[in-house]
Scaffold this active site. Structure first.
Site, PDB file in Angstrom:
ATOM      1  N   TRP A 136       0.808  -1.228   0.000  1.00 26.13           N
ATOM      2  CA  TRP A 136       0.000   0.000   0.000  1.00 26.13           C
ATOM      3  C   TRP A 136       0.839   1.274   0.000  1.00 26.13           C
ATOM      4  O   TRP A 136       0.305   2.355  -0.167  1.00 26.13           O
ATOM      5  CB  TRP A 136      -0.888   0.004   1.266  1.00 26.13           C
ATOM      6  CG  TRP A 136      -0.130  -0.388   2.506  1.00 26.13           C
ATOM      7  CD1 TRP A 136      -0.087  -1.635   3.070  1.00 26.13           C
ATOM      8  CD2 TRP A 136       0.731   0.427   3.313  1.00 26.13           C
ATOM      9  NE1 TRP A 136       0.752  -1.641   4.174  1.00 26.13           N
ATOM     10  CE2 TRP A 136       1.260  -0.394   4.342  1.00 26.13           C
ATOM     11  CE3 TRP A 136       1.102   1.779   3.266  1.00 26.13           C
ATOM     12  CZ2 TRP A 136       2.147   0.093   5.312  1.00 26.13           C
ATOM     13  CZ3 TRP A 136       1.992   2.257   4.225  1.00 26.13           C
ATOM     14  CH2 TRP A 136       2.503   1.411   5.231  1.00 26.13           C
ATOM     15  N   ASN A 137       2.158   1.190   0.196  1.00 27.33           N
ATOM     16  CA  ASN A 137       2.893   2.429   0.478  1.00 27.33           C
ATOM     17  C   ASN A 137       3.107   3.303  -0.751  1.00 27.33           C
ATOM     18  O   ASN A 137       3.200   4.523  -0.646  1.00 27.33           O
ATOM     19  CB  ASN A 137       4.213   2.140   1.214  1.00 27.33           C
ATOM     20  CG  ASN A 137       5.151   1.263   0.428  1.00 27.33           C
ATOM     21  OD1 ASN A 137       4.744   0.532  -0.474  1.00 27.33           O
ATOM     22  ND2 ASN A 137       6.423   1.335   0.758  1.00 27.33           N
ATOM     23  N   LYS A 160      -3.067  -8.393  -7.623  1.00 26.36           N
ATOM     24  CA  LYS A 160      -3.720  -8.436  -6.301  1.00 26.36           C
ATOM     25  C   LYS A 160      -3.089  -7.289  -5.498  1.00 26.36           C
ATOM     26  O   LYS A 160      -2.003  -7.407  -4.944  1.00 26.36           O
ATOM     27  CB  LYS A 160      -3.460  -9.797  -5.643  1.00 26.36           C
ATOM     28  CG  LYS A 160      -3.483  -9.831  -4.122  1.00 26.36           C
ATOM     29  CD  LYS A 160      -4.836  -9.573  -3.521  1.00 26.36           C
ATOM     30  CE  LYS A 160      -4.727  -9.598  -2.001  1.00 26.36           C
ATOM     31  NZ  LYS A 160      -4.329  -8.276  -1.441  1.00 26.36           N
ATOM     32  N   PRO A 161      -3.780  -6.121  -5.459  1.00 23.93           N
ATOM     33  CA  PRO A 161      -3.216  -4.994  -4.714  1.00 23.93           C
ATOM     34  C   PRO A 161      -3.477  -5.150  -3.222  1.00 23.93           C
ATOM     35  O   PRO A 161      -4.241  -6.021  -2.794  1.00 23.93           O
ATOM     36  CB  PRO A 161      -4.003  -3.805  -5.267  1.00 23.93           C
ATOM     37  CG  PRO A 161      -5.342  -4.376  -5.606  1.00 23.93           C
ATOM     38  CD  PRO A 161      -5.095  -5.812  -6.035  1.00 23.93           C
ATOM     39  N   GLY A 210       6.449  -6.638  -0.844  1.00 22.14           N
ATOM     40  CA  GLY A 210       5.789  -6.578   0.461  1.00 22.14           C
ATOM     41  C   GLY A 210       6.727  -7.057   1.553  1.00 22.14           C
ATOM     42  O   GLY A 210       7.953  -6.965   1.435  1.00 22.14           O
ATOM     43  N   SER A 211       6.147  -7.587   2.598  1.00 20.29           N
ATOM     44  CA  SER A 211       6.936  -7.930   3.787  1.00 20.29           C
ATOM     45  C   SER A 211       7.712  -9.235   3.596  1.00 20.29           C
ATOM     46  O   SER A 211       7.337 -10.096   2.794  1.00 20.29           O
ATOM     47  CB  SER A 211       6.004  -8.080   4.984  1.00 20.29           C
ATOM     48  OG  SER A 211       5.084  -9.129   4.743  1.00 20.29           O
ATOM     49  N   GLU A 232      10.446  -8.490  -3.756  1.00 18.72           N
ATOM     50  CA  GLU A 232      10.999  -7.201  -3.300  1.00 18.72           C
ATOM     51  C   GLU A 232      10.485  -7.003  -1.881  1.00 18.72           C
ATOM     52  O   GLU A 232       9.309  -6.694  -1.676  1.00 18.72           O
ATOM     53  CB  GLU A 232      10.521  -6.057  -4.200  1.00 18.72           C
ATOM     54  CG  GLU A 232      10.947  -6.177  -5.656  1.00 18.72           C
ATOM     55  CD  GLU A 232      12.393  -5.812  -5.897  1.00 18.72           C
ATOM     56  OE1 GLU A 232      13.101  -5.447  -4.931  1.00 18.72           O
ATOM     57  OE2 GLU A 232      12.826  -5.891  -7.060  1.00 18.72           O
ATOM     58  N   LEU A 233      11.376  -7.187  -0.892  1.00 17.97           N
ATOM     59  CA  LEU A 233      10.913  -7.288   0.498  1.00 17.97           C
ATOM     60  C   LEU A 233      11.354  -6.089   1.342  1.00 17.97           C
ATOM     61  O   LEU A 233      11.780  -5.072   0.809  1.00 17.97           O
ATOM     62  CB  LEU A 233      11.403  -8.612   1.090  1.00 17.97           C
ATOM     63  CG  LEU A 233      11.076  -9.845   0.218  1.00 17.97           C
ATOM     64  CD1 LEU A 233      11.640 -11.104   0.840  1.00 17.97           C
ATOM     65  CD2 LEU A 233       9.577  -9.990  -0.016  1.00 17.97           C
ATOM     66  N   CYS A 266      10.279   1.404   1.577  1.00 18.91           N
ATOM     67  CA  CYS A 266      11.176   0.245   1.765  1.00 18.91           C
ATOM     68  C   CYS A 266      12.625   0.674   1.879  1.00 18.91           C
ATOM     69  O   CYS A 266      13.412  -0.005   2.538  1.00 18.91           O
ATOM     70  CB  CYS A 266      10.990  -0.753   0.629  1.00 18.91           C
ATOM     71  SG  CYS A 266      11.163   0.006  -0.990  1.00 18.91           S
ATOM     72  N   GLU A 361      12.385  -4.129  10.907  1.00 18.06           N
ATOM     73  CA  GLU A 361      11.917  -2.991  10.102  1.00 18.06           C
ATOM     74  C   GLU A 361      10.916  -2.158  10.907  1.00 18.06           C
ATOM     75  O   GLU A 361       9.981  -2.704  11.505  1.00 18.06           O
ATOM     76  CB  GLU A 361      11.261  -3.509   8.815  1.00 18.06           C
ATOM     77  CG  GLU A 361      10.921  -2.395   7.837  1.00 18.06           C
ATOM     78  CD  GLU A 361      10.377  -2.928   6.508  1.00 18.06           C
ATOM     79  OE1 GLU A 361       9.579  -3.876   6.517  1.00 18.06           O
ATOM     80  OE2 GLU A 361      10.758  -2.370   5.463  1.00 18.06           O
TER      81      GLU A 361
END
Ligand code: NAD
Length: 458
Positions: A136-137, A160-161, A210-211, A232-233, A266, A361
């Site tokens: 969401w960022n 899938k947002p 995401g995470s 991409e974490l 991130c 994080e």
């Protein structure tokens, strides 16, 4: 906080708590049929050349740019960032789209390799159906980064947002679907369950942003089908400030890169290591800079820092600050309590690696400063993390360059942020990522390379 009813995913403004709107939740048992539609549509889409696909998509860039004010307002109301940043994100995606699709098409043009007696052609063919699962960022930019290369390289895509920002993602897909053939780009809505069902469906590649926790789960789920992955974490990016640095530039960067988007980036600066000999001066400058970051509703004029995405995220950040203070860290700026999802930009001094805030994080507007005696200690501490997305080093050019090469991060800036020249990939190291995207190398990750060789004529 979004809440699901049996049929609707509701979206709320994190600044005001007001309902912004809703979208229908995609029933999990419909996801295989959605993917089957994507696979059928891929036959005709994949048969076009990359340049033809780029030409079809290109007008969507103008449409996104033309509607940037309207889309940016929706983005800000749904996610909270200041309006100028919301509009800027939409306009940036729109205005950059033309160059981006050209770069992708060029990256997958067949290449010829010449041997003494053999000639080989490398083809970069589509994989089939890609899933893009996004956070969401940056709720337009993150889908855009995965959807565009997936499509121009000849795949079809199911997006899938995040369940936190479904409305702006839907608006983005609607704009692209004004120019795309049916079935080429579809969107599904919901929470983790919809993401898990998409990963389990008949897809060929998952481009996930995401995470780390979700990334690990996806990797496990993808193993059975050996599905391709781009992960991409999260990260815990360091900033190192050494003797000889331009301290005004370093403090300006530190504040901006810690507080931008309320720290929900991130590649935010999450840890700052400053050489003891310049630490006091740097601290004064950082505190001066921090005073300019006024907090408020992203729709209000003068707001530089909006709310956190929700009160859960705020609680996580405040728990880390509390833990750090209980172990000896001191709040030297900010730290005052605020209502709702708002949080004050805060500067902490005296942090150590015994504190959770230097290891996990944070994703919040907290500048964590630790003194170090020299560059060697800074490097050791900066690398003492499981993550490795980005980092920055400020010092004399020569020393900063040398320190940058010794950091175990994917992307490092020398006397600046980490943004690379056009063509650079966006790449994480260690547990910040697996595979990468952007730039020609990144675009090709959406492809299957095929090697076709023949003997040269005598
Ligand atoms: P998240 O992992 O909670 O959710 C991201 C997306 O994955 C959402 O759409 C969610 O519904 C879905 N999802 C969650 N669990 C899933 C599962 N098991 N299977 C399939 N889908 C699943 O992350 P978030 O809170 O939305 O975003 C914040 C995180 O994203 C931070 O860690 C941040 O560092 C990271 N991030 C990384 C980059 C990068 O380029 N490396 C960029 C932006 C954000």
């Amino acid at each position: 906080m979004p809440t699901t009813t049996t049929a609707q995913l509701e979206s709320f403004n994190p600044a005001t708590g007001e309902r912004v709107g809703s979208v229908p939740v995609t029933p999990v048992d419909e996801i295989p049929a959605i993917v089957a539609r994507a696979r059928e549509a891929q036959k005709a889409w994949g048969a076009k050349t990359a340049q033809e696909r780029a030409d079809i998509i290109r007008p969507a860039g103008q449409a996104l740019a033309d509607r940037a004010d309207e889309l940016g307002e929706l983005l800000t109301r749904e996610m909270g960032k200041p309006l100028a940043e919301g509009v800027g994100e939409c306009r940036g995606c729109g205005e950059g789209l033309g160059d981006e699709v050209n770069e992708i098409a060029k990256a997958v043009t067949p290449e010829t390799l010449d041997g003494e007696s053999v000639q080989t052609t490398l083809y970069h063919d589509p994989l089939g159906v890609c899933a893009a699962i996004t956070p969401w960022n940056f709720p337009i930019a993150m889908p855009h980064w995965s959807v565009l290369p997936a499509l121009v390289t000849g795949n079809t895509c199911v997006l899938k947002p995040s369940e936190q920002t479904p409305l702006i993602a839907q608006a983005y897909v609607d704009v692209l679907n004004e120019v795309l053939p049916e079935g080429v780009l579809q969107i599904i809505h919901g929470e983790d369950d919809q993401g898990k069902a998409l990963v389990a469906a008949d897809i060929d590649l998952i481009s996930f942003t995401g995470s780390k926790t979700a990334g690990q789960h996806i990797m496990r789920s993808a193993a059975g089908g050996l599905k391709r992955l781009i992960l991409e974490l999260g990260s815990k990016d360091p900033l190192i400030v050494l003797e000889g640095a331009d301290l005004d530039a370093a403090a300006t960067f530190a504040a901006r890169n810690t507080f931008r988007n309320c720290g929900q980036v991130c590649v935010s600066t999450e840890r700052i290591y400053v050489q003891d000999s310049v630490k006091d001066v740097f601290m004064d400058k950082l505190i001066e800079q921090s005073k300019t970051y006024s907090v408020g509703d992203g729709m209000s004029e003068g707001t530089v820092v909006g709310p956190m995405i929700d009160e859960n995220q705020k609680r996580h950040v405040l728990d880390q600050v509390q833990d750090a203070m209980s172990k000896g860290a001191k709040v030297v700026f900010g730290g005052e309590a605020r209502d709702g999802a708002f949080i004050s930009p805060t500067v902490l001094d005296g942090v150590t690696h015994e504190m959770d805030i230097m290891r996990t994080e944070t994703f919040g507007p907290i500048a964590c400063v630790a003194g170090v005696k020299d560059a060697a200690e800074a490097i050791e501490l900066a690398n003492d993390t499981e993550y490795g997305l980005g980092g920055a080093v400020f010092g004399t050019d020569e020393q900063a360059r040398s320190v940058a090469r010794q950091l175990t991060a994917g992307m490092v800036g020398v006397n600046r942020g980490l943004g690379g020249a056009p063509g650079s990939p966006w790449v994480g190291a260690k547990q910040s990522g697996y595979s990468y995207h952007s730039g020609p190398m990144g675009h090709r990750q959406f492809c299957q390379v095929r090697v076709v060789s023949e003997a040269k004529a005598e």
